[in-house]
Design a protein around this motif. Structure first.
Motif: not given
Length: 128
Positions: A26, A47-48, A59-60, A62-63, A65
């Motif tokens: 991450n 999913t996006e 996106f990175r 908030n995804r 970890s």
């Protein structure tokens, strides 16, 4: 393979290796550095649908970890010329629901002064 293509193949392999390490750890800064910083960059995920480097970065950041580990089952790196190539990966991931098989395709371009960058990516999971 001529010297120019051999060097390009080595460079792209190094970039793909760096991407895989950054993905499972991450390391958002490295991931974003490996993507082309452009509104024309595209990333389709399981999913996006993300259009432009700003959406990809959001996106990175908030995804989750956790649970990012995966095993690369197969990887194919193909050069079209000394500045254009793609990387296809088949991977597996253990989930609470069992083993999942995924596929990832990245289209890379080597830009003057900034090097190899992902300009388009697609990640999908197979139904089991």
């Amino acid at each position: 393979m001529d010297t120019e293509l051999s060097e390009a193949s080595r460079e792209l392999t190094v970039a793909c290796d760096a991407y895989e390490i950054a993905l499972v750890t991450n390391d958002v800064d490295t991931l974003m550095d490996l993507f082309w910083d452009s509104p024309d960059t595209v990333r389709y995920g399981p999913t996006e649908n993300l259009y432009g480097s700003e959406e990809i970065q959001a996106f990175r950041q908030n995804r989750p970890s956790k649970g990012l580990e995966r095993k690369v089952e197969r990887r194919e790196i193909t050069l079209l010329d000394a500045i254009t190539g793609y990387c296809n990966i088949e991977f597996s991931r253990e989930t609470p629901a069992g083993k999942r098989i995924g596929r990832q395709t990245q289209f890379w371009r080597k830009f003057p002064e900034i090097g190899w960058k992902v300009v388009s990516a697609h990640v999908s999971l197979m139904a089991i």
